[in-house]
Design a protein around this motif. Structure first.
Motif, PDB file in Angstrom:
ATOM      1  N   VAL A  47       0.866  -1.166   0.000  1.00  0.00           N
ATOM      2  CA  VAL A  47       0.000   0.000   0.000  1.00  0.00           C
ATOM      3  C   VAL A  47       0.905   1.219   0.000  1.00  0.00           C
ATOM      4  O   VAL A  47       1.905   1.242   0.704  1.00  0.00           O
ATOM      5  CB  VAL A  47      -0.889   0.038   1.273  1.00  0.00           C
ATOM      6  N   SER A  48       0.587   2.194  -0.805  1.00  0.00           N
ATOM      7  CA  SER A  48       1.382   3.409  -0.735  1.00  0.00           C
ATOM      8  C   SER A  48       0.461   4.608  -0.615  1.00  0.00           C
ATOM      9  O   SER A  48      -0.654   4.615  -1.121  1.00  0.00           O
ATOM     10  CB  SER A  48       2.313   3.545  -1.935  1.00  0.00           C
ATOM     11  N   GLU A  50       0.298   8.820  -0.959  1.00  0.00           N
ATOM     12  CA  GLU A  50       0.947  10.009  -1.504  1.00  0.00           C
ATOM     13  C   GLU A  50       0.206  11.257  -1.044  1.00  0.00           C
ATOM     14  O   GLU A  50      -1.013  11.270  -0.965  1.00  0.00           O
ATOM     15  CB  GLU A  50       0.923   9.974  -3.035  1.00  0.00           C
ATOM     16  N   VAL A  55       5.360  10.503  -2.064  1.00  0.00           N
ATOM     17  CA  VAL A  55       5.070   9.339  -1.234  1.00  0.00           C
ATOM     18  C   VAL A  55       5.399   9.668   0.223  1.00  0.00           C
ATOM     19  O   VAL A  55       6.492  10.130   0.533  1.00  0.00           O
ATOM     20  CB  VAL A  55       5.899   8.123  -1.696  1.00  0.00           C
ATOM     21  N   VAL A  56       4.433   9.474   1.123  1.00  0.00           N
ATOM     22  CA  VAL A  56       4.703   9.709   2.538  1.00  0.00           C
ATOM     23  C   VAL A  56       4.880   8.405   3.300  1.00  0.00           C
ATOM     24  O   VAL A  56       5.581   8.350   4.300  1.00  0.00           O
ATOM     25  CB  VAL A  56       3.617  10.559   3.229  1.00  0.00           C
ATOM     26  N   MET A  57       4.220   7.350   2.847  1.00  0.00           N
ATOM     27  CA  MET A  57       4.328   6.085   3.555  1.00  0.00           C
ATOM     28  C   MET A  57       4.071   4.927   2.605  1.00  0.00           C
ATOM     29  O   MET A  57       3.245   5.036   1.714  1.00  0.00           O
ATOM     30  CB  MET A  57       3.288   6.036   4.681  1.00  0.00           C
ATOM     31  N   THR A  58       4.824   3.844   2.792  1.00  0.00           N
ATOM     32  CA  THR A  58       4.488   2.619   2.080  1.00  0.00           C
ATOM     33  C   THR A  58       4.348   1.515   3.112  1.00  0.00           C
ATOM     34  O   THR A  58       5.053   1.502   4.117  1.00  0.00           O
ATOM     35  CB  THR A  58       5.567   2.196   1.060  1.00  0.00           C
ATOM     36  N   ALA A  59       3.441   0.598   2.867  1.00  0.00           N
ATOM     37  CA  ALA A  59       3.233  -0.520   3.781  1.00  0.00           C
ATOM     38  C   ALA A  59       3.391  -1.813   3.010  1.00  0.00           C
ATOM     39  O   ALA A  59       2.975  -1.911   1.860  1.00  0.00           O
ATOM     40  CB  ALA A  59       1.841  -0.434   4.385  1.00  0.00           C
ATOM     41  N   PHE A  73      -2.700   6.417   9.540  1.00  0.00           N
ATOM     42  CA  PHE A  73      -1.363   6.936   9.817  1.00  0.00           C
ATOM     43  C   PHE A  73      -1.435   8.457   9.864  1.00  0.00           C
ATOM     44  O   PHE A  73      -2.450   9.058   9.506  1.00  0.00           O
ATOM     45  CB  PHE A  73      -0.357   6.458   8.759  1.00  0.00           C
TER      46      PHE A  73
ATOM     47  N   LEU B  33       5.615   2.138  -5.992  1.00  0.00           N
ATOM     48  CA  LEU B  33       5.729   1.226  -4.861  1.00  0.00           C
ATOM     49  C   LEU B  33       7.113   0.589  -4.790  1.00  0.00           C
ATOM     50  O   LEU B  33       7.724   0.283  -5.800  1.00  0.00           O
ATOM     51  CB  LEU B  33       4.665   0.139  -4.967  1.00  0.00           C
ATOM     52  N   SER B 107       4.641  -4.462   7.657  1.00  0.00           N
ATOM     53  CA  SER B 107       5.691  -3.506   7.991  1.00  0.00           C
ATOM     54  C   SER B 107       5.466  -2.228   7.197  1.00  0.00           C
ATOM     55  O   SER B 107       4.937  -2.255   6.086  1.00  0.00           O
ATOM     56  CB  SER B 107       7.080  -4.090   7.737  1.00  0.00           C
ATOM     57  N   TYR B 108       5.833  -1.134   7.801  1.00  0.00           N
ATOM     58  CA  TYR B 108       5.551   0.186   7.236  1.00  0.00           C
ATOM     59  C   TYR B 108       6.832   0.981   7.111  1.00  0.00           C
ATOM     60  O   TYR B 108       7.618   1.047   8.047  1.00  0.00           O
ATOM     61  CB  TYR B 108       4.558   0.939   8.135  1.00  0.00           C
ATOM     62  N   GLN B 109       7.053   1.561   5.945  1.00  0.00           N
ATOM     63  CA  GLN B 109       8.199   2.441   5.756  1.00  0.00           C
ATOM     64  C   GLN B 109       7.702   3.875   5.846  1.00  0.00           C
ATOM     65  O   GLN B 109       6.847   4.289   5.054  1.00  0.00           O
ATOM     66  CB  GLN B 109       8.852   2.217   4.378  1.00  0.00           C
ATOM     67  N   THR B 111       8.347   7.967   5.848  1.00  0.00           N
ATOM     68  CA  THR B 111       9.267   9.019   5.411  1.00  0.00           C
ATOM     69  C   THR B 111       9.404  10.034   6.543  1.00  0.00           C
ATOM     70  O   THR B 111       8.729   9.932   7.565  1.00  0.00           O
ATOM     71  CB  THR B 111       8.740   9.714   4.146  1.00  0.00           C
ATOM     72  N   PHE B 117       3.258   6.666  13.929  1.00  0.00           N
ATOM     73  CA  PHE B 117       1.915   6.217  14.275  1.00  0.00           C
ATOM     74  C   PHE B 117       1.352   5.350  13.154  1.00  0.00           C
ATOM     75  O   PHE B 117       1.391   5.756  11.991  1.00  0.00           O
ATOM     76  CB  PHE B 117       1.005   7.430  14.503  1.00  0.00           C
TER      77      PHE B 117
END
Lengths: 103, 156
Positions: A47-48, A50, A55-59, A73, B33, B107-109, B111, B117
């Protein structure tokens, strides 16, 4: 196919994003009760998120995320009207994405 | 106008449109991704799952991580888990359900703009410790909590 719901709210410089996706999330371990055969795995793998194209977060997800996944998040910045885009890809190569504005 | 020319023009238009679509990213929704870490999710024990997903299995217990999960989950298929942390420079968070067939649930990346959170819902096969593993400044910190499961959510 709109499989994603997004709620994003900016407050005090922090944006909270809540999202719901509709997906079966099969682990590949479950058995069909009638035939006794294993139901093949079918779950979201990535999951990404933006914010205005960045992009702020990828899971990365395994099969152990509940059916019809919920994800929340937070990130710094983001103002009312900014665009949030959520996209997912599953292990069968299917994908979807959805864009919504921050409230 | 002869038949071949017409055919040629038709093909040329089609190719042109396809190329434009690729260029604008319409046909490549997955390009943003990262690489999916299949090895980490295939791992059957906690340590190898951690090594594959976070680069190490050396954990330091930390009070700065808050793991919110129910004491008793009536339905193992839906266990709400919230992880938050006051540690600085958090780059990744993983959620582990230690008794699952593949312990790594997700798992979460994150930035640099992200708050530490993450909240989601996981499946649990049986009663086990749920751990939140947080990577901050390249080091791994963790917090655990036992969640009692009365009905399993992974098969059966």
């Amino acid at each position: 196919m709109a499989s994603i719901k997004i709620r994003a709210k900016a407050k005090g410089g922090i944006t909270t994003v809540k999202t719901l996706m509709s997906h079966p999330m099969e682990t590949g371990l479950r058995k069909d009760k009638k035939t006794g055969e294993k139901i093949p795995a079918h779950h979201i793998t990535e999951v990404s998120a933006e914010h205005n194209g960045n992009v702020v977060m990828t899971a990365n997800w395994g099969g152990a995320i509940s059916k019809n996944p919920y994800l929340s998040f937070k990130f710094k910045g983001g103002a009312s009207g900014d665009k949030i885009k959520i996209s997912w890809v599953d292990n069968k190569g299917e994908s979807d994405s959805m864009e919504a504005a921050i409230k | 106008m002869n038949q071949t020319r017409r055919k040629f023009l038709k093909t040329a238009t089609y190719i042109g449109a396809t190329t434009a679509a690729i260029g604008s990213g319409v046909l490549l929704p997955q390009r943003v991704l990262g690489a999916y870490n299949a090895e980490a999710f295939a791992a059957k024990d906690v340590n190898s799952a951690l090594t594959a997903s976070m680069g190490s299995d050396q954990l330091t217990a930390s009070d700065a991580i808050k793991l919110k999960a129910p004491d008793i989950a009536e339905n193992g298929a839906v266990v709400p888990v919230t992880v938050s942390s006051t540690l600085a420079n958090v780059t990744a968070i993983s959620i582990i359900a230690s008794a699952n067939q593949s312990p790594l649930t997700s798992s979460y990346q994150l930035t640099s703009v992200c708050e530490a959170f993450v909240s989601t819902r996981i499946k649990m096969g049986k009663t086990a410790d749920v751990s939140a593993v947080v990577k901050a400044d390249g080091k791994l910190y963790s917090a655990s909590k036992e969640v009692k499961v009365t009905i399993g959510g992974c098969g059966g």
